[in-house]
Design a protein around this motif. Structure first.
Motif, mmCIF file in Angstrom:
data_model
loop_
_atom_site.group_PDB
_atom_site.id
_atom_site.type_symbol
_atom_site.label_atom_id
_atom_site.label_comp_id
_atom_site.label_asym_id
_atom_site.label_seq_id
_atom_site.Cartn_x
_atom_site.Cartn_y
_atom_site.Cartn_z
ATOM 1 N N PHE A 234 -0.215 10.232 6.459
ATOM 2 C CA PHE A 234 -0.050 10.685 5.079
ATOM 3 C C PHE A 234 1.219 10.103 4.474
ATOM 4 O O PHE A 234 2.205 9.850 5.175
ATOM 5 C CB PHE A 234 -0.022 12.209 5.029
ATOM 6 N N THR A 235 1.154 9.893 3.184
ATOM 7 C CA THR A 235 2.310 9.354 2.480
ATOM 8 C C THR A 235 3.517 10.271 2.662
ATOM 9 O O THR A 235 3.391 11.498 2.678
ATOM 10 C CB THR A 235 2.003 9.210 0.985
ATOM 11 N N GLY A 236 4.666 9.642 2.815
ATOM 12 C CA GLY A 236 5.895 10.402 3.018
ATOM 13 C C GLY A 236 6.241 10.639 4.467
ATOM 14 O O GLY A 236 7.374 11.030 4.780
ATOM 15 N N SER A 237 5.309 10.398 5.383
ATOM 16 C CA SER A 237 5.578 10.615 6.804
ATOM 17 C C SER A 237 6.216 9.380 7.431
ATOM 18 O O SER A 237 6.380 8.345 6.795
ATOM 19 C CB SER A 237 4.287 10.975 7.536
ATOM 20 N N GLU A 238 6.583 9.505 8.701
ATOM 21 C CA GLU A 238 7.175 8.395 9.463
ATOM 22 C C GLU A 238 6.188 7.949 10.527
ATOM 23 O O GLU A 238 5.640 8.773 11.262
ATOM 24 C CB GLU A 238 8.494 8.837 10.095
ATOM 25 N N ASN A 280 9.008 6.896 5.517
ATOM 26 C CA ASN A 280 8.528 7.271 4.184
ATOM 27 C C ASN A 280 7.332 6.400 3.782
ATOM 28 O O ASN A 280 7.378 5.619 2.828
ATOM 29 C CB ASN A 280 9.648 7.146 3.153
ATOM 30 N N VAL A 281 6.254 6.554 4.522
ATOM 31 C CA VAL A 281 5.057 5.728 4.327
ATOM 32 C C VAL A 281 4.507 5.894 2.914
ATOM 33 O O VAL A 281 4.466 7.002 2.367
ATOM 34 C CB VAL A 281 3.989 6.126 5.358
ATOM 35 N N THR A 282 4.096 4.780 2.324
ATOM 36 C CA THR A 282 3.441 4.784 1.021
ATOM 37 C C THR A 282 2.052 4.162 1.157
ATOM 38 O O THR A 282 1.702 3.606 2.213
ATOM 39 C CB THR A 282 4.257 4.002 -0.018
ATOM 40 N N GLN A 283 1.286 4.225 0.089
ATOM 41 C CA GLN A 283 -0.057 3.669 0.112
ATOM 42 C C GLN A 283 -0.025 2.160 0.332
ATOM 43 O O GLN A 283 -0.971 1.582 0.884
ATOM 44 C CB GLN A 283 -0.763 3.992 -1.206
ATOM 45 N N GLU A 284 1.065 1.504 -0.059
ATOM 46 C CA GLU A 284 1.180 0.044 0.115
ATOM 47 C C GLU A 284 1.323 -0.349 1.581
ATOM 48 O O GLU A 284 1.158 -1.524 1.922
ATOM 49 C CB GLU A 284 2.370 -0.493 -0.680
ATOM 50 N N ASP A 285 1.637 0.604 2.462
ATOM 51 C CA ASP A 285 1.796 0.288 3.884
ATOM 52 C C ASP A 285 0.454 0.209 4.611
ATOM 53 O O ASP A 285 0.402 -0.182 5.779
ATOM 54 C CB ASP A 285 2.676 1.342 4.573
ATOM 55 N N GLU A 286 -0.619 0.588 3.951
ATOM 56 C CA GLU A 286 -1.939 0.490 4.574
ATOM 57 C C GLU A 286 -2.327 -0.967 4.737
ATOM 58 O O GLU A 286 -2.070 -1.805 3.863
ATOM 59 C CB GLU A 286 -2.972 1.219 3.725
ATOM 60 N N GLY A 287 -2.945 -1.292 5.879
ATOM 61 C CA GLY A 287 -3.361 -2.671 6.085
ATOM 62 C C GLY A 287 -3.643 -2.977 7.540
ATOM 63 O O GLY A 287 -3.616 -2.097 8.415
ATOM 64 N N LEU A 288 -3.910 -4.264 7.800
ATOM 65 C CA LEU A 288 -4.234 -4.745 9.143
ATOM 66 C C LEU A 288 -2.972 -5.332 9.776
ATOM 67 O O LEU A 288 -2.415 -6.316 9.275
ATOM 68 C CB LEU A 288 -5.335 -5.803 9.066
ATOM 69 N N VAL A 307 -3.799 5.001 5.462
ATOM 70 C CA VAL A 307 -2.847 5.905 4.796
ATOM 71 C C VAL A 307 -3.606 6.759 3.796
ATOM 72 O O VAL A 307 -4.361 6.230 2.963
ATOM 73 C CB VAL A 307 -1.730 5.121 4.083
ATOM 74 N N ARG A 308 -3.408 8.078 3.875
ATOM 75 C CA ARG A 308 -3.997 9.015 2.918
ATOM 76 C C ARG A 308 -2.947 9.411 1.892
ATOM 77 O O ARG A 308 -1.755 9.451 2.197
ATOM 78 C CB ARG A 308 -4.509 10.259 3.641
ATOM 79 N N PRO A 309 -3.371 9.727 0.660
ATOM 80 C CA PRO A 309 -2.403 10.023 -0.407
ATOM 81 C C PRO A 309 -1.485 11.191 -0.113
ATOM 82 O O PRO A 309 -0.309 11.144 -0.418
ATOM 83 C CB PRO A 309 -3.298 10.320 -1.606
ATOM 84 N N ASP A 310 -1.993 12.265 0.487
ATOM 85 C CA ASP A 310 -1.137 13.429 0.697
ATOM 86 C C ASP A 310 -1.802 14.344 1.697
ATOM 87 O O ASP A 310 -2.995 14.256 1.967
ATOM 88 C CB ASP A 310 -0.907 14.175 -0.619
ATOM 89 N N ARG A 311 -0.988 15.263 2.270
ATOM 90 C CA ARG A 311 -1.531 16.244 3.193
ATOM 91 C C ARG A 311 -2.361 17.266 2.423
ATOM 92 O O ARG A 311 -2.051 17.596 1.286
ATOM 93 C CB ARG A 311 -0.409 16.968 3.953
ATOM 94 N N PRO A 312 -3.398 17.847 3.093
ATOM 95 C CA PRO A 312 -4.205 18.849 2.399
ATOM 96 C C PRO A 312 -3.397 20.047 1.942
ATOM 97 O O PRO A 312 -3.583 20.561 0.858
ATOM 98 C CB PRO A 312 -5.247 19.243 3.459
ATOM 99 N N ASP A 313 -2.441 20.522 2.770
ATOM 100 C CA ASP A 313 -1.658 21.685 2.368
ATOM 101 C C ASP A 313 -0.748 21.343 1.196
ATOM 102 O O ASP A 313 -0.533 22.145 0.304
ATOM 103 C CB ASP A 313 -0.834 22.209 3.543
#
Length: 396
Positions: A234-238, A280-288, A307-313
């Protein structure tokens, strides 16, 4: 005579084989694993094009999406012959998929009926994988654990579609409460595997209530692999990526994303493992991603980071905050209008709001007929006095 008879028999046999080949190529279909037309965000899905009975007659396969030929533009979509593999499902993967098989004999082409896949927004029960990675070397141990059922933790079955096109099923036992009471762990049994090539493939759990999300595992006989999380982050995680090699000292490791070299200033090394941390993962970090030795003699297979946009909670709290903000936007103008409209009643002092008869100002009594007569009489008397004065004192 015998030669003519043998030639005739050979001709008939050839014709039969050609007709059989054509017949076998008339029926084809697409199968989906995990089964069903509903797929979940972040999971792995495999589509397989199957020609009835004798697929050995198939020369090539062509995949279609929305009736358009597949083009290898999306790195999450891997096409190889009769297989169409989606590494990590996103909302854009919903649609219709079909394939066309071309046979050797007479170049016969047969196209399957399209399979419609819909992407569910619901979060399915998730199986547990330890370590949490898509790739591993042979000989490593890993465990798979089915999720907990609300009604019966022993009802899960672990499904495995292996790389050799074999479906395997293993019942998963649950831990029940001991006799006489006690604490029920409500967890299914963790299944331990010693990684071999046959353990590659898709894993998911099935239950009468539904199924879990599916995850893809690749077991490599090579000397180097890159371990990325098997499930979406999820975005924001490490996130930590592990470049692991069997032998040799390869402290000089280069990391790549989508084929381009990336900065490794945040990497660290230990025995056989080089780590790269993404904070601080962002959506741009998604990839191969992949890693390779500096001399490029060792290069890992690509591994996808989802990478998912945000946690469900966090998402639920976000909706609460948004709803609260909307309420405030409606209440504040209404409160201001009420204060302005009723200000004379709510904030009036004694000078404008009498509390007793003594404080009230005296009322002016209306004029009566008698008052009017007296006034008129006074005016006439004054006029008569003025005339008398003029007669008695002329010249005034």
């Amino acid at each position: 005579m015998n030669i003519v008879l043998i030639s005739a028999l050979l001709g008939v046999a050839t014709l039969v084989l050609q007709v059989a080949a054509v017949e076998e190529c008339r029926v084809a279909h697409v199968s989906v694993r995990p089964p069903g037309s509903n797929i979940y965000l972040g999971e792995s899905v495999l589509l397989q094009c199957t020609v009835e009975s004798h697929s050995t007659y198939v020369k090539r396969y062509q995949w279609y999406r929305w009736s358009q030929p597949h083009t290898a533009l999306n790195p999450r979509h891997l096409v190889s012959g009769d297989s169409y593999f989606i590494t990590a499902v996103t909302r854009e993967d919903a649609g219709e998929y079909s394939c066309q098989a071309e046979c050797w004999e007479n170049k016969t082409r047969v196209k399957t009926q399209p399979v419609a896949l819909s992407v569910s927004e619901l979060v399915p029960p998730s199986l547990s994988l330890t370590p949490n990675t898509r790739q591993m070397l042979t000989g490593e141990n890993f465990t798979v654990q089915c999720p907990t059922s609300e009604t019966n933790s022993s009802g899960w079955k672990l499904k495995h579609f292996s790389s050799d096109r074999t479906d395997r099923t293993k019942a998963v036992r649950g831990h029940n409460s001991p006799p006489g009471g006690g604490v029920n762990t409500d967890k299914s049994e963790a299944l331990v595997f010693n990684a071999t090539r046959e353990d590659s493939g898709l894993y998911w759990c099935e239950h009468t209530e539904g199924r879990s999300s599916a995850v893809s595992i690749t077991v490599s006989y090579g000397n180097i692999i890159l371990k990325t999380p098997a499930f979406p982050v999820f975005t924001g995680s490490e996130v930590v990526l592990y470049c692991q090699h069997r032998t040799g000292n390869h402290s000089k490791i280069t990391f790549f994303k989508n084929g381009a070299e990336i900065d490794t200033s945040s990497s660290s090394s230990s025995d056989g493992i080089i780590k790269m941390t993404i904070k601080n993962v962002t959506q741009e970090d998604e990839g191969l991603y992949k890693c390779a030795s500096q001399d490029r003699k060792l290069e890992s297979p690509g591994s996808w980071l989802s990478v998912r946009p945000d946690r469900p909670d966090r998402g639920s709290w976000k909706w609460i905050v948004v709803s609260f903000g909307v309420v405030l936007l409606l209440l504040v103008p209404l409160t201001v209008w009420l204060l302005w409209h009723y200000r004379s009643q709510w904030f009036c002092t004694r000078s404008c709001w009498p509390f007793s008869k003594l404080d009230a100002p005296a009322e002016v009594l209306p004029a009566t007929k008698q008052d009017v007569t007296e006034v008129q009489w006074d005016l006439s008397w004054m006029e008569m006095s003025s005339l008398l004065d003029k007669q008695l004192y002329p010249g005034t």
